[in-house]
Design a protein around this motif. Structure first.
Motif, mmCIF file in Angstrom:
data_model
loop_
_atom_site.group_PDB
_atom_site.id
_atom_site.type_symbol
_atom_site.label_atom_id
_atom_site.label_comp_id
_atom_site.label_asym_id
_atom_site.label_seq_id
_atom_site.Cartn_x
_atom_site.Cartn_y
_atom_site.Cartn_z
ATOM 1 N N ILE A 108 0.888 -1.222 0.188
ATOM 2 C CA ILE A 108 -0.031 -0.071 -0.109
ATOM 3 C C ILE A 108 0.909 1.102 0.078
ATOM 4 O O ILE A 108 0.218 2.217 -0.537
ATOM 5 N N LEU A 109 2.215 1.201 0.627
ATOM 6 C CA LEU A 109 2.928 2.352 0.634
ATOM 7 C C LEU A 109 3.521 2.597 -0.772
ATOM 8 O O LEU A 109 3.664 3.924 -1.089
ATOM 9 N N ALA A 110 3.698 1.759 -1.753
ATOM 10 C CA ALA A 110 3.854 1.893 -3.149
ATOM 11 C C ALA A 110 2.508 2.601 -3.701
ATOM 12 O O ALA A 110 2.663 3.375 -4.734
ATOM 13 N N GLU A 121 9.760 7.520 -3.472
ATOM 14 C CA GLU A 121 11.092 6.420 -3.705
ATOM 15 C C GLU A 121 10.469 4.948 -3.244
ATOM 16 O O GLU A 121 11.452 4.078 -3.084
ATOM 17 N N THR A 122 9.334 4.772 -2.760
ATOM 18 C CA THR A 122 8.928 3.685 -2.391
ATOM 19 C C THR A 122 8.876 2.479 -3.494
ATOM 20 O O THR A 122 8.183 3.069 -4.606
ATOM 21 N N TYR A 123 9.046 1.334 -3.200
ATOM 22 C CA TYR A 123 8.940 0.649 -4.596
ATOM 23 C C TYR A 123 8.535 -0.856 -4.343
ATOM 24 O O TYR A 123 9.175 -1.301 -3.054
ATOM 25 N N PHE A 124 7.780 -1.630 -4.793
ATOM 26 C CA PHE A 124 7.336 -3.073 -4.326
ATOM 27 C C PHE A 124 8.008 -4.009 -5.358
ATOM 28 O O PHE A 124 7.482 -4.030 -6.633
ATOM 29 N N TYR A 125 8.676 -4.849 -4.907
ATOM 30 C CA TYR A 125 9.645 -5.701 -5.480
ATOM 31 C C TYR A 125 8.977 -7.225 -5.370
ATOM 32 O O TYR A 125 9.119 -8.067 -4.238
ATOM 33 N N PHE A 212 9.008 -8.010 -1.577
ATOM 34 C CA PHE A 212 9.370 -7.010 -0.408
ATOM 35 C C PHE A 212 9.190 -5.678 -1.058
ATOM 36 O O PHE A 212 9.230 -5.360 -1.935
ATOM 37 N N VAL A 213 8.892 -4.672 0.017
ATOM 38 C CA VAL A 213 8.760 -3.315 -0.239
ATOM 39 C C VAL A 213 10.234 -2.583 0.142
ATOM 40 O O VAL A 213 10.414 -2.628 1.148
ATOM 41 N N GLY A 214 10.424 -1.763 -0.599
ATOM 42 C CA GLY A 214 11.743 -0.914 -0.281
ATOM 43 C C GLY A 214 11.361 0.454 -0.155
ATOM 44 O O GLY A 214 10.538 1.238 -0.944
ATOM 45 N N CYS A 215 11.950 1.248 1.031
ATOM 46 C CA CYS A 215 11.665 2.361 1.159
ATOM 47 C C CYS A 215 12.929 3.093 1.772
ATOM 48 O O CYS A 215 13.852 2.597 1.838
ATOM 49 N N ARG A 216 12.871 4.518 1.707
ATOM 50 C CA ARG A 216 13.937 5.392 1.996
ATOM 51 C C ARG A 216 14.151 5.135 3.596
ATOM 52 O O ARG A 216 13.225 4.968 4.244
#
Length: 340
Positions: A108-110, A121-125, A212-216
């Motif tokens: 949801i953050l992405a 800069e959030t991304y869902f891998y 995984f979700v990547g965040c700053r």
């Protein structure tokens, strides 16, 4: 026959009191009986008895409140289908599985990128292939990044990944502060592959949810997370969650301290305002259902370009938020069920 409000629990898990129930279940139902006038009951979900329970609830339930931490279930998708079947029969479900599948996962953050709640800069891998392709360049922007397993709680599956001047990679997991070192990015990527689960082809709800979700990494996590507790669309509390010294996780399981305060406090004016404004951006993900019965929106502080405070959404929780230490919120929950 007058229908009841039910709470569904699961027999296993570390969230039980001495009597085998969640400590906040009976206070919630007592408040509903007192304020809303419904009779209430607690039942237990057992996968091998789900059809009998389904029939019983269809016949007797006006509403069902799910108080199961999905992390305690092996067949979460199966349980969500169970709740959906109840909803299709006319039983009111709190919180509806269509809402949980959208809000309770980190992706949801992405999805909220481009809104006041999200960070660009959030991304869902979702797949390991996507991770290998994109993560190295994402990490290179700041040489530090946070990875969160798409579905998890209590800080499990959350990693701080940093790149050193010599190209080596250092990681630490939030829940247990376990540290790992890798000679280079390639070794890290290879070792991380085992953490990516394949999609379950038979899943009705969990398709496309692994990864995984990547965040700053936000340095002000040292100041703690700020949690806004909501009942439907009303903020009922603000919780300041302060990590242990040197930690980057603000969960109770990682040793953080929680301090509950009124949303009317002046110092929380901006985060409560942001939360209320953000409800319109969240609404499309409700799929026509109500806002969750009891849920939280967590934020980490950052800075705007002018140096003023900025709140960045870090997580939404809506599947089974506990109020064991703050049982006064049971009355706010009960008001939702007040008979018209």
């Amino acid at each position: 026959m007058e229908k009841k409000v039910f709470i569904i629990e699961y027999a296993k898990g570390s969230d039980k009191g001495f009597d085998g129930f969640r400590p906040d279940s009976k206070p919630i139902l007592n408040a509903i009986e007192e304020i809303a006038g419904f009779k209430t009951e607690i039942v237990f979900y057992r996968p091998n008895k789900k059809y009998e329970l389904l029939d019983y609830l269809k016949e007797n339930a006006h509403s069902v409140i799910s108080r199961i931490n999905p992390g305690n279930l092996k067949g979460v998708d199966e349980y969500f289908q169970f709740l959906k079947a109840l909803s299709n029969s006319g039983v009111e479900i709190h919180t509806h599985p269509d809402v949980m599948i959208n809000l309770d996962f980190k992706d949801i953050l992405a999805k909220l990128k481009g809104t006041k709640l999200g960070d660009d800069e959030t991304y869902f891998y979702h797949t390991y292939t996507d991770f290998v392709r994109k993560f190295p360049s994402d990490l290179a922007k700041h040489d530090i990044r946070v990875l969160k397993t798409n579905y998890g709680s209590t800080g499990e599956g959350v990693y701080l990944v940093s790149k050193k001047e010599d190209g080596s990679i250092f990681t630490v997991e939030a829940v247990n502060n376990e540290k790992f070192y890798y000679d280079n990015i390639q070794e890290f990527l290879e070792k991380f592959e085992v953490k990516f689960d394949p999609d379950d082809e038979n899943a009705a709800y969990f398709q496309g949810k692994t990864g995984f979700v990547g965040c700053r990494y936000l340095e002000r996590i040292a100041e703690g997370e700020v949690r806004v507790v909501l009942v439907n669309d009303k903020a009922v509390s603000v919780v300041h969650k302060k990590p242990q010294d040197g930690g980057f996780s603000a969960t109770l399981f990682s040793g953080a301290q929680y301090n509950y305060e009124s949303p009317e406090e002046a110092k929380w004016k901006e985060v409560v305002k942001l939360t209320k404004q953000g409800l319109k951006d969240i609404k499309p993900f409700l799929k026509g259902q109500s806002y969750p019965l009891l849920w939280t929106m967590d934020y980490i502080l950052d800075y705007n370009k002018d140096g003023s405070d900025k709140y960045v959404l870090s997580e939404i929780n809506c599947s089974c938020v506990g109020i064991t230490t703050e049982l006064q919120y049971a009355k706010d929950i009960a008001k939702v069920f007040k008979k018209k």
